[in-house]
Design a protein around this motif. Structure first.
Motif, mmCIF file in Angstrom:
data_model
loop_
_atom_site.group_PDB
_atom_site.id
_atom_site.type_symbol
_atom_site.label_atom_id
_atom_site.label_comp_id
_atom_site.label_asym_id
_atom_site.label_seq_id
_atom_site.Cartn_x
_atom_site.Cartn_y
_atom_site.Cartn_z
ATOM 1 N N PRO A 97 0.821 -1.218 0.000
ATOM 2 C CA PRO A 97 0.000 0.000 0.000
ATOM 3 C C PRO A 97 0.852 1.265 0.000
ATOM 4 N N GLU A 98 1.964 1.235 0.763
ATOM 5 C CA GLU A 98 2.829 2.420 0.822
ATOM 6 C C GLU A 98 3.506 2.673 -0.520
ATOM 7 N N LEU B 144 2.330 1.842 -3.484
ATOM 8 C CA LEU B 144 1.312 2.344 -4.396
ATOM 9 C C LEU B 144 1.062 3.833 -4.167
ATOM 10 N N ALA B 145 0.933 4.222 -2.903
ATOM 11 C CA ALA B 145 0.706 5.631 -2.590
ATOM 12 C C ALA B 145 1.916 6.475 -2.981
ATOM 13 N N SER C 103 1.872 6.743 -6.973
ATOM 14 C CA SER C 103 0.626 7.089 -7.644
ATOM 15 C C SER C 103 0.688 8.492 -8.241
#
Length: 245
Positions: A166-167, A169-170, A173
């Motif tokens: 998740p980190e 991807l953020a 992004s």
């Protein structure tokens, strides 16, 4: 520039140890070369498989000798390793775009862009250098190929090391965008995103998004951009990350 020049010259005239295993007086021994580009190319599937990630093919698993070779080229400026790394990447590109041999146009190798500060610190763009070597290898084998640096980073990103999915991807992004030249090019080939290593696939997914956006999904000048595939030298062997085709 001076440091880059010295690394290039010293790599040609000074004896070297194998970057993979340390064997004396050889840049890359036969055993490590076989590990890097002598095995079967496989479809790489990170866990979880990210939305928007194109089909990725990898020449090797990222570990031991392969990891040492990639880091020697990227971080320590062992420029002579671009040739064997390019050979490995060329094999992955062939698997990623098998239909292109039938006349669909040249293979267009699009490197995932590196952070400008990383390129300055290293003195070279490792992914682009390997892509150029892969394109040359493909041309020697009779495949038309070119390197097109169509993507750029539009904002800083943090070092991905130690970040979870998740980190990552953020972190990436919206960080990439197609260069203006991309939207002026005719549809003339088969685009393949290329990089040295895939860990979670976050950077490749973002690069694919930016490349598809350049053609607006179904832009008449870029029908192939919606079908982009990807190839890497190596992928981190997470559970089920590499599966046979």
């Amino acid at each position: 520039m001076r440091g880059w020049w010295w690394r290039e010259i010293s790599g040609l005239v000074l004896p070297a140890d194998c970057a993979g295993c340390g064997r004396r007086r050889t840049l890359l021994c036969e055993r490590c070369a076989r590990v890097l580009h002598g095995g079967p190319v496989r479809r790489a599937r990170p866990v979880p498989e990210l939305a928007g990630l194109p089909a990725v093919h990898a020449a090797a698993a990222y570990g031991d000798a392969v990891r040492a070779v990639i880091l020697a080229h990227k971080e320590r400026g062992a420029m002579g390793l671009a040739a064997p790394l390019g050979r490995a990447l060329a094999g992955a590109v062939r698997a990623a775009a098998p239909g292109s041999a039938g006349g669909a146009g040249p293979l267009l190798l699009v490197p995932v862009p590196s952070a400008r500060r990383a390129v300055r610190a290293r003195g070279h763009d490792a992914a682009r250098r390997i892509a150029c070597s892969a394109a040359a290898e493909l041309r020697r084998s009779g495949r038309s190929a070119a390197v097109l640096p169509l993507l750029r980073q539009v904002r800083p990103v943090a070092d991905q090391a130690g970040l979870g999915v998740p980190e990552r991807l953020a972190n990436v992004s919206g960080s990439m965008r197609a260069r203006d030249a991309a939207v002026r090019l005719p549809a003339c080939g088969v685009p393949v995103l290329v990089d040295d290593v895939m860990t979670t696939g976050a950077s490749l997914a973002e690069a694919a998004r930016a490349l598809r956006a350049a053609g607006g999904g179904g832009h008449p000048d870029f029908p192939g951009f919606a079908q982009v595939s990807a190839a890497v030298v190596a992928t981190v062997p997470l559970p089920s990350v590499i599966n046979r085709n």
